[in-house]
Design a protein around this motif. Structure first.
Motif, PDB file in Angstrom:
ATOM      1  N   GLU A  40       6.029 -12.317   1.044  1.00  0.00           N
ATOM      2  CA  GLU A  40       5.554 -10.948   1.169  1.00  0.00           C
ATOM      3  C   GLU A  40       5.960 -10.080  -0.010  1.00  0.00           C
ATOM      4  N   ALA A  41       7.206 -10.183  -0.438  1.00  0.00           N
ATOM      5  CA  ALA A  41       7.679  -9.309  -1.495  1.00  0.00           C
ATOM      6  C   ALA A  41       8.917  -9.914  -2.112  1.00  0.00           C
ATOM      7  N   PRO A  42       9.269  -9.513  -3.319  1.00  0.00           N
ATOM      8  CA  PRO A  42      10.502  -9.990  -3.921  1.00  0.00           C
ATOM      9  C   PRO A  42      11.708  -9.539  -3.120  1.00  0.00           C
ATOM     10  N   THR A  43      12.801 -10.203  -3.363  1.00  0.00           N
ATOM     11  CA  THR A  43      14.029  -9.874  -2.667  1.00  0.00           C
ATOM     12  C   THR A  43      14.387  -8.410  -2.901  1.00  0.00           C
ATOM     13  N   GLY A  44      14.674  -7.677  -1.841  1.00  0.00           N
ATOM     14  CA  GLY A  44      15.025  -6.270  -1.943  1.00  0.00           C
ATOM     15  C   GLY A  44      13.872  -5.339  -1.639  1.00  0.00           C
ATOM     16  N   LEU A  45      12.634  -5.855  -1.541  1.00  0.00           N
ATOM     17  CA  LEU A  45      11.475  -5.008  -1.275  1.00  0.00           C
ATOM     18  C   LEU A  45      10.824  -5.308   0.066  1.00  0.00           C
ATOM     19  N   GLN A  46      11.351  -6.299   0.797  1.00  0.00           N
ATOM     20  CA  GLN A  46      10.742  -6.644   2.081  1.00  0.00           C
ATOM     21  C   GLN A  46      10.782  -5.478   3.060  1.00  0.00           C
ATOM     22  N   GLN A  47      11.883  -4.724   3.050  1.00  0.00           N
ATOM     23  CA  GLN A  47      12.004  -3.622   3.986  1.00  0.00           C
ATOM     24  C   GLN A  47      10.959  -2.542   3.704  1.00  0.00           C
ATOM     25  N   ALA A  48      10.714  -2.257   2.416  1.00  0.00           N
ATOM     26  CA  ALA A  48       9.705  -1.260   2.071  1.00  0.00           C
ATOM     27  C   ALA A  48       8.313  -1.718   2.482  1.00  0.00           C
ATOM     28  N   VAL A  49       8.048  -3.022   2.409  1.00  0.00           N
ATOM     29  CA  VAL A  49       6.761  -3.541   2.847  1.00  0.00           C
ATOM     30  C   VAL A  49       6.623  -3.445   4.364  1.00  0.00           C
ATOM     31  N   HIS A  50       7.681  -3.778   5.076  1.00  0.00           N
ATOM     32  CA  HIS A  50       7.629  -3.766   6.531  1.00  0.00           C
ATOM     33  C   HIS A  50       7.518  -2.352   7.084  1.00  0.00           C
ATOM     34  N   THR A  51       8.113  -1.383   6.404  1.00  0.00           N
ATOM     35  CA  THR A  51       8.043   0.001   6.873  1.00  0.00           C
ATOM     36  C   THR A  51       6.747   0.694   6.465  1.00  0.00           C
ATOM     37  N   GLY A  52       5.925   0.040   5.686  1.00  0.00           N
ATOM     38  CA  GLY A  52       4.647   0.621   5.291  1.00  0.00           C
ATOM     39  C   GLY A  52       4.674   1.442   4.030  1.00  0.00           C
ATOM     40  N   GLU A  53       5.781   1.482   3.320  1.00  0.00           N
ATOM     41  CA  GLU A  53       5.850   2.252   2.082  1.00  0.00           C
ATOM     42  C   GLU A  53       5.109   1.552   0.939  1.00  0.00           C
ATOM     43  N   LEU A  54       5.168   0.238   0.925  1.00  0.00           N
ATOM     44  CA  LEU A  54       4.529  -0.531  -0.138  1.00  0.00           C
ATOM     45  C   LEU A  54       3.554  -1.531   0.462  1.00  0.00           C
ATOM     46  N   SER A  55       2.584  -1.925  -0.364  1.00  0.00           N
ATOM     47  CA  SER A  55       1.616  -2.944   0.031  1.00  0.00           C
ATOM     48  C   SER A  55       1.999  -4.275  -0.609  1.00  0.00           C
ATOM     49  N   SER A  56       2.027  -5.310   0.194  1.00  0.00           N
ATOM     50  CA  SER A  56       2.348  -6.631  -0.340  1.00  0.00           C
ATOM     51  C   SER A  56       1.327  -7.055  -1.387  1.00  0.00           C
ATOM     52  N   LEU A  57       0.040  -6.778  -1.143  1.00  0.00           N
ATOM     53  CA  LEU A  57      -1.002  -7.131  -2.100  1.00  0.00           C
ATOM     54  C   LEU A  57      -0.853  -6.314  -3.385  1.00  0.00           C
ATOM     55  N   GLY A  58      -0.510  -5.049  -3.254  1.00  0.00           N
ATOM     56  CA  GLY A  58      -0.307  -4.221  -4.439  1.00  0.00           C
ATOM     57  C   GLY A  58       0.843  -4.718  -5.294  1.00  0.00           C
ATOM     58  N   LEU A  59       1.917  -5.179  -4.648  1.00  0.00           N
ATOM     59  CA  LEU A  59       3.040  -5.738  -5.390  1.00  0.00           C
ATOM     60  C   LEU A  59       2.642  -7.021  -6.113  1.00  0.00           C
ATOM     61  N   GLN A  60       1.854  -7.858  -5.459  1.00  0.00           N
ATOM     62  CA  GLN A  60       1.403  -9.090  -6.103  1.00  0.00           C
ATOM     63  C   GLN A  60       0.571  -8.786  -7.347  1.00  0.00           C
ATOM     64  N   MET A  61      -0.346  -7.829  -7.219  1.00  0.00           N
ATOM     65  CA  MET A  61      -1.180  -7.473  -8.371  1.00  0.00           C
ATOM     66  C   MET A  61      -0.341  -6.842  -9.484  1.00  0.00           C
ATOM     67  N   ALA A  62       0.674  -6.070  -9.123  1.00  0.00           N
ATOM     68  CA  ALA A  62       1.535  -5.452 -10.133  1.00  0.00           C
ATOM     69  C   ALA A  62       2.312  -6.502 -10.909  1.00  0.00           C
ATOM     70  N   VAL A  63       2.790  -7.531 -10.226  1.00  0.00           N
ATOM     71  CA  VAL A  63       3.503  -8.613 -10.912  1.00  0.00           C
ATOM     72  C   VAL A  63       2.554  -9.351 -11.843  1.00  0.00           C
ATOM     73  N   MET A  64       1.306  -9.552 -11.416  1.00  0.00           N
ATOM     74  CA  MET A  64       0.320 -10.189 -12.293  1.00  0.00           C
ATOM     75  C   MET A  64       0.111  -9.380 -13.569  1.00  0.00           C
ATOM     76  N   VAL A  65       0.009  -8.060 -13.432  1.00  0.00           N
ATOM     77  CA  VAL A  65      -0.197  -7.205 -14.603  1.00  0.00           C
ATOM     78  C   VAL A  65       1.009  -7.291 -15.534  1.00  0.00           C
ATOM     79  N   LEU A  66       2.217  -7.277 -14.973  1.00  0.00           N
ATOM     80  CA  LEU A  66       3.417  -7.391 -15.802  1.00  0.00           C
ATOM     81  C   LEU A  66       3.451  -8.720 -16.554  1.00  0.00           C
ATOM     82  N   ALA A  67       2.924  -9.770 -15.920  1.00  0.00           N
ATOM     83  CA  ALA A  67       2.895 -11.074 -16.593  1.00  0.00           C
ATOM     84  C   ALA A  67       1.833 -11.134 -17.686  1.00  0.00           C
ATOM     85  N   LEU A  68       0.795 -10.297 -17.588  1.00  0.00           N
ATOM     86  CA  LEU A  68      -0.292 -10.324 -18.571  1.00  0.00           C
ATOM     87  C   LEU A  68      -0.051  -9.393 -19.751  1.00  0.00           C
ATOM     88  N   ILE A  69       0.770  -8.371 -19.573  1.00  0.00           N
ATOM     89  CA  ILE A  69       0.919  -7.340 -20.604  1.00  0.00           C
ATOM     90  C   ILE A  69       1.380  -7.901 -21.948  1.00  0.00           C
TER      91      ILE A  69
END
Length: 308
Positions: free
Chosen positions: A255-284
Motif C-alpha cells: 500500500e505505501a512505504p514504511t511510515g506512510l501506511q497510517q496516512a493511507v489508512h486515515t484517508g490523507e493520502l492515496s496509495s495510487l497517488g504515492l505509487q505514481m509519485a515514486v514512478m515520477v521520482l524514478a523517471l526524473i
C-alpha cells in the motif's frame, strides 16, 4: 519563382539526390500523423502518471483510478515521500550507487578500451577475443551468486556495482572511437616524452568527449534502473534502491512505504497517488540528463561504431 527564393529554399532544405522525387502532400501528412501517434503513445502514459501523482485523493477516488484531466494540484505525495523514511533512503542509495558505479565503470572501460585500441599492446588480440566471448557466453546466475557470496559482497553496496561494472559493448564502442583518433597526435605526444597514461588523459580523452558522454549516460541509466542485483544480493530492506521500492509498491501491491501506511489508512493520502509519485521520482534523473547528452549521440555512437 525568383532566383533569390529558389536559393533560400535550397539552403533550408537538406540535399536530395537528383533521382529522388520530392515528397507528396499525402506522404508528408502520413508521416506527420505517424509521428504524432508515436508522440502520443510515449507522452500519453507519462502525462497520466504525472497528473495522477499531483491529484488530491478525493479526485483519484472520484475517477476510480488514474486521472487523465487534472482537477486540482497538490504536492502532498511528494512532500510526504521526501520527508524521510524508506523512499528518501532509497533515493540516496540509488544516487550513490549511480554516481560511484558510473565513475568506476567509466574508469575501467576507458582504460580497457584504450589498451585494446593499441594494436601493438601485449596480448591485444587474445584479450579482445576473450572479452567478446563474454557477450555470447555467460556463467549463469547461480555461479555468479556463489562468486559474489564467496567474495563477501552480499548485503553490501558493492554487490550492486561490481557484478555489472563493465559492459563489453560499451568497451568496444570506446575502442572503436579511440582507434579513429589520428595516430600522429599520439605519436607526437610520445616523442615529447608523454607516457601512455598521460596520452590518454591529455590527448585521447579530450578528443572523445562525445563518446564519453554517451557511454557515461548508458552506465548511469543502467545503474539507476537496475533492480535485479539488489533483489538477490540484498536482504536488508533499508539498503534497497529506489527501483526495488517501486517494485514493492506496484507489483507486490504494497500500500505505501514504511511510515506512510497510517496516512493511507486515515484517508490523507492515496496509495495510487504515492505509487505514481515514486514512478515520477524514478523517471526524473533520466529525463533531465538525456537532453544534455542527446547532441552527442550521433557523433559518439555512430562515428565510433563505423570507425571500428
Amino acid at each position: 519563382m525568383s532566383l533569390n527564393t529558389t536559393l533560400i529554399r535550397s539552403l533550408k532544405a537538406p540535399p536530395r539526390p537528383v533521382w529522388e522525387e520530392p515528397p507528396s502532400k499525402a506522404g508528408l501528412t502520413a508521416k506527420g500523423g505517424l509521428l504524432l501517434l508515436c508522440c502520443l503513445g510515449v507522452l500519453g502514459p507519462l502525462w497520466i502518471v504525472v497528473v495522477t501523482s499531483l491529484s488530491p485523493k478525493p479526485v483519484i477516488d472520484q475517477v476510480g483510478g488514474l486521472v487523465v484531466i487534472p482537477r486540482g494540484i497538490t504536492f502532498i505525495n511528494y512532500t510526504e515521500l521526501l520527508s524521510g523514511g524508506q523512499v528518501s533512503r532509497a533515493i540516496m542509495v540509488s544516487v550513490g550507487v549511480t554516481f560511484f558505479g558510473t565513475l568506476f565503470s567509466m574508469a575501467v572501460s576507458v582504460l580497457g578500451a584504450y589498451g585494446l585500441s593499441r594494436p601493438g599492446s601485449l596480448g591485444h588480440r587474445y584479450f579482445l577475443m576473450t572479452i567478446m566471448a563474454t557477450m555470447f557466453f555467460g556463467a549463469g546466475l547461480i555461479p555468479t551468486y556463489l562468486l559474489v557470496q564467496a567474495l563477501g559482497l552480499t548485503d553490501t553496496y558493492l554487490s550492486l556495482i561490481l557484478p555489472s561494472a563493465v559492459s563489453v559493448f560499451n568497451v568496444l564502442v570506446l575502442r572503436a572511437f579511440f582507434m579513429g583518433i589520428s595516430p600522429e597526435l599520439t605519436e607526437s605526444a610520445r616523442i615529447d616524452g608523454a607516457s601512455d597514461l598521460r596520452i590518454l588523459l591529455t590527448v585521447v580523452m579530450p578528443l572523445s568527449r562525445a563518446v564519453l558522454a554517451v557511454i557515461s549516460l548508458f552506465y548511469a541509466v543502467g545503474y539507476w534502473s537496475a533492480w535485479f542485483n539488489a533483489s538477490i544480493y540484498l536482504s536488508d530492506q533499508e539498503m534497497l534502491p529506489l527501483q526495488n521500492v517501486l517494485i514493492q509498491l506496484v507489483q507486490k501491491g504494497t500500500e505505501a512505504p514504511t511510515g506512510l501506511q497510517q496516512a493511507v489508512h486515515t484517508g490523507e493520502l492515496s496509495s495510487l497517488g504515492l505509487q505514481m509519485a515514486v514512478m515520477v521520482l524514478a523517471l526524473i534523473p533520466v529525463a533531465v540528463a538525456s537532453p544534455f547528452v542527446q547532441r552527442h549521440f550521433k557523433k559518439g555512437m555512430l562515428t565510433g561504431a563505423i570507425k571500428g
